[in-house]
Design a protein around this motif. Sequence first.
Motif, PDB file in Angstrom:
ATOM      1  N   THR A 492       0.831  -1.207   0.000  1.00 51.41           N
ATOM      2  CA  THR A 492       0.000   0.000   0.000  1.00 51.41           C
ATOM      3  C   THR A 492       0.865   1.255   0.000  1.00 51.41           C
ATOM      4  N   PHE A 493       1.920   1.242   0.823  1.00 55.34           N
ATOM      5  CA  PHE A 493       2.834   2.376   0.878  1.00 55.34           C
ATOM      6  C   PHE A 493       3.498   2.621  -0.482  1.00 55.34           C
ATOM      7  N   MET A 494       3.839   1.576  -1.193  1.00 52.72           N
ATOM      8  CA  MET A 494       4.531   1.706  -2.469  1.00 52.72           C
ATOM      9  C   MET A 494       3.659   2.330  -3.545  1.00 52.72           C
ATOM     10  N   GLN A 495       2.370   2.430  -3.306  1.00 55.28           N
ATOM     11  CA  GLN A 495       1.486   3.064  -4.283  1.00 55.28           C
ATOM     12  C   GLN A 495       1.476   4.588  -4.160  1.00 55.28           C
ATOM     13  N   VAL A 496       2.117   5.113  -3.120  1.00 53.99           N
ATOM     14  CA  VAL A 496       2.110   6.555  -2.853  1.00 53.99           C
ATOM     15  C   VAL A 496       3.414   7.173  -3.355  1.00 53.99           C
ATOM     16  N   ILE A 497       3.303   8.266  -4.109  1.00 55.56           N
ATOM     17  CA  ILE A 497       4.470   8.995  -4.595  1.00 55.56           C
ATOM     18  C   ILE A 497       4.805  10.088  -3.591  1.00 55.56           C
ATOM     19  N   SER A 498       6.039  10.109  -3.103  1.00 53.55           N
ATOM     20  CA  SER A 498       6.425  11.015  -2.029  1.00 53.55           C
ATOM     21  C   SER A 498       6.896  12.368  -2.568  1.00 53.55           C
ATOM     22  N   PRO A 499       6.899  13.410  -1.713  1.00 54.18           N
ATOM     23  CA  PRO A 499       7.451  14.710  -2.125  1.00 54.18           C
ATOM     24  C   PRO A 499       8.915  14.602  -2.552  1.00 54.18           C
ATOM     25  N   TRP A 500       9.714  13.737  -1.931  1.00 52.78           N
ATOM     26  CA  TRP A 500      11.122  13.571  -2.312  1.00 52.78           C
ATOM     27  C   TRP A 500      11.231  13.159  -3.767  1.00 52.78           C
ATOM     28  N   GLU A 501      10.374  12.245  -4.207  1.00 52.52           N
ATOM     29  CA  GLU A 501      10.416  11.789  -5.593  1.00 52.52           C
ATOM     30  C   GLU A 501      10.045  12.906  -6.556  1.00 52.52           C
ATOM     31  N   ARG A 502       9.038  13.700  -6.169  1.00 50.45           N
ATOM     32  CA  ARG A 502       8.645  14.809  -7.049  1.00 50.45           C
ATOM     33  C   ARG A 502       9.721  15.874  -7.101  1.00 50.45           C
ATOM     34  N   GLU A 503      10.396  16.100  -5.958  1.00 53.64           N
ATOM     35  CA  GLU A 503      11.411  17.150  -5.943  1.00 53.64           C
ATOM     36  C   GLU A 503      12.652  16.786  -6.730  1.00 53.64           C
ATOM     37  N   PHE A 504      13.163  15.557  -6.559  1.00 52.78           N
ATOM     38  CA  PHE A 504      14.469  15.207  -7.126  1.00 52.78           C
ATOM     39  C   PHE A 504      14.407  14.396  -8.408  1.00 52.78           C
ATOM     40  N   LEU A 505      13.272  13.779  -8.701  1.00 54.01           N
ATOM     41  CA  LEU A 505      13.189  12.950  -9.893  1.00 54.01           C
ATOM     42  C   LEU A 505      12.380  13.582 -11.023  1.00 54.01           C
ATOM     43  N   LEU A 506      11.466  14.442 -10.669  1.00 58.86           N
ATOM     44  CA  LEU A 506      10.546  14.988 -11.659  1.00 58.86           C
ATOM     45  C   LEU A 506      11.250  15.568 -12.880  1.00 58.86           C
ATOM     46  N   LEU A 507      12.256  16.418 -12.666  1.00 60.58           N
ATOM     47  CA  LEU A 507      12.912  17.121 -13.787  1.00 60.58           C
ATOM     48  C   LEU A 507      14.373  16.710 -13.978  1.00 60.58           C
ATOM     49  N   ASN A 508      14.848  15.736 -13.202  1.00 59.82           N
ATOM     50  CA  ASN A 508      16.270  15.412 -13.266  1.00 59.82           C
ATOM     51  C   ASN A 508      16.591  14.064 -13.889  1.00 59.82           C
ATOM     52  N   VAL A 509      15.612  13.226 -14.097  1.00 61.76           N
ATOM     53  CA  VAL A 509      15.905  11.879 -14.621  1.00 61.76           C
ATOM     54  C   VAL A 509      15.267  11.649 -15.980  1.00 61.76           C
TER      55      VAL A 509
END
Length: 509
Positions: A492-509
Amino acid sequence: MSERPRPPKPDNASSAKIRRDKPKKRTGAEPAGGASPAPGRFAQPREPAGRRAFLDARRGVSTMGEAAQWLQARRIEDIECITPDLAGVARGKMMPAKKFTGNTSLALPSALFMHTISGEYPDETGTFRYSPNDGDLKLVPDLSTLAEVPWESDPTAQVICDLVDTSGQAVDYTPRNVLKRVVSLYQERGWRPIVAPEIEFYLVSKNVDPDYPLTPPVGRSGRQISGGQAYSIGGVNEFDELIDDIYHFSDAQGLEIDTLIHEDGAAQLEINLRHGDPVQLADQVFMFKRTIREAALKHDIYATFMAKPIQGQPGSALHIHQSVVDAEGRNVFSLPDGSPSPLFFHFIGGMQRYVPAALVMMAPYVNSYRRLTYGMSAPTNSAWGYDNRTTAFRVPTSDAAGRRVENRLPSSDANPYLALAASLACGWLGMVNEAQPDQPTDKTANEDGAISLPRGLLEAVAAFEAEEAFGDVLSREFVGTYAGIKRGEFETFMQVISPWEREFLLLNV
């Protein structure tokens, strides 16, 4: 950091209650001269000199007949029949008081004890299986836990219940029965475990949107509370009215607080309970959590027992002080000459050997492992030492009668029944298997950055299932059920996208 409970004493030792420094407030309902009403929320008419003691008890009666009189004396209208689920959440039924004392049978579906903290039912994995018919489990009230519910507007009582199947057998995978099973193992050896829990928690501003971080509340000074106020009386006084309500609610339920302090985090408090029987103390922690949440809501803020609610602030622990006495009440951790006994060292050896595998019962959620990280105040090791708070297992300074072992690993989000069961089970395994501890350390045990514990929920579940000894001590049905639920929570936890992922992965990968 935290104040320590007094060393264990025989059960007949006098119980000193905490007294607030300031006088109680007078209300219009109080008699002239400032005398307080009789126990409970309602002043009762004077009884004849022969009035039986159980009618004045704030907590617990012996028989259903006494319960009927106790409820009538307080004009109780409704009663909550509750039991902790695997997360420690109160589940149960409410009913009229007259119906409760009328030989009514109460039941809950078995699946209620097989869902995740988010209310979902995980897939069957490993040895985790649902009952094919989702049959009933019967609630059996433990009348020794009968008490008022002081925050309710109508006269209401509560009672904690055990769970049995339709044949009357204890249900092995329910938390209170798991703890009772472990305590019975001690009793078979002529031992009696004694525990004293310490519960840390945060007060936070109301948060209705989970996407926003939690923030400390505003105290009576009108300013938001900051951290670094360990043992600050001023920090406690910021929430004076709320703490008064905690004391009043607790007193009405017959719950004893030993000490209350402000911890290091911003609006982080700690309540220490007096030592005693593990099941009774687990009941008290279960009730205290309800009490503290209700007191906080009365003041329009939240109380949270999350292990790591605020980034950059210390986590919240459920420290457990443990000792073992024999049939005569002598501490088996000490020899007649006052020196440590072999059983003392075997208990510590068992903690070191088995607690890492049982950690999922003491750190039950993904958030729990954010507390057990390098650089924070929580231990990240399985070391032990004398009066060393950087170790997982601390031996506080005491006399021979008070010799005990403090387990500093459990977090406050743990189900108290399961955390106590796991900790005591590990110590018992050490005692009966004569486990040998390593050498105590007087150094800062977590300064090298090493973490000798499971780093996350799935790793902890795998270690838990791999330990064969737990199947016998805790029951195989519990091990399979608990592991399956924890795997489901991780998915269930793995279905949630965290703020860390949006901050560091959104525009960098």
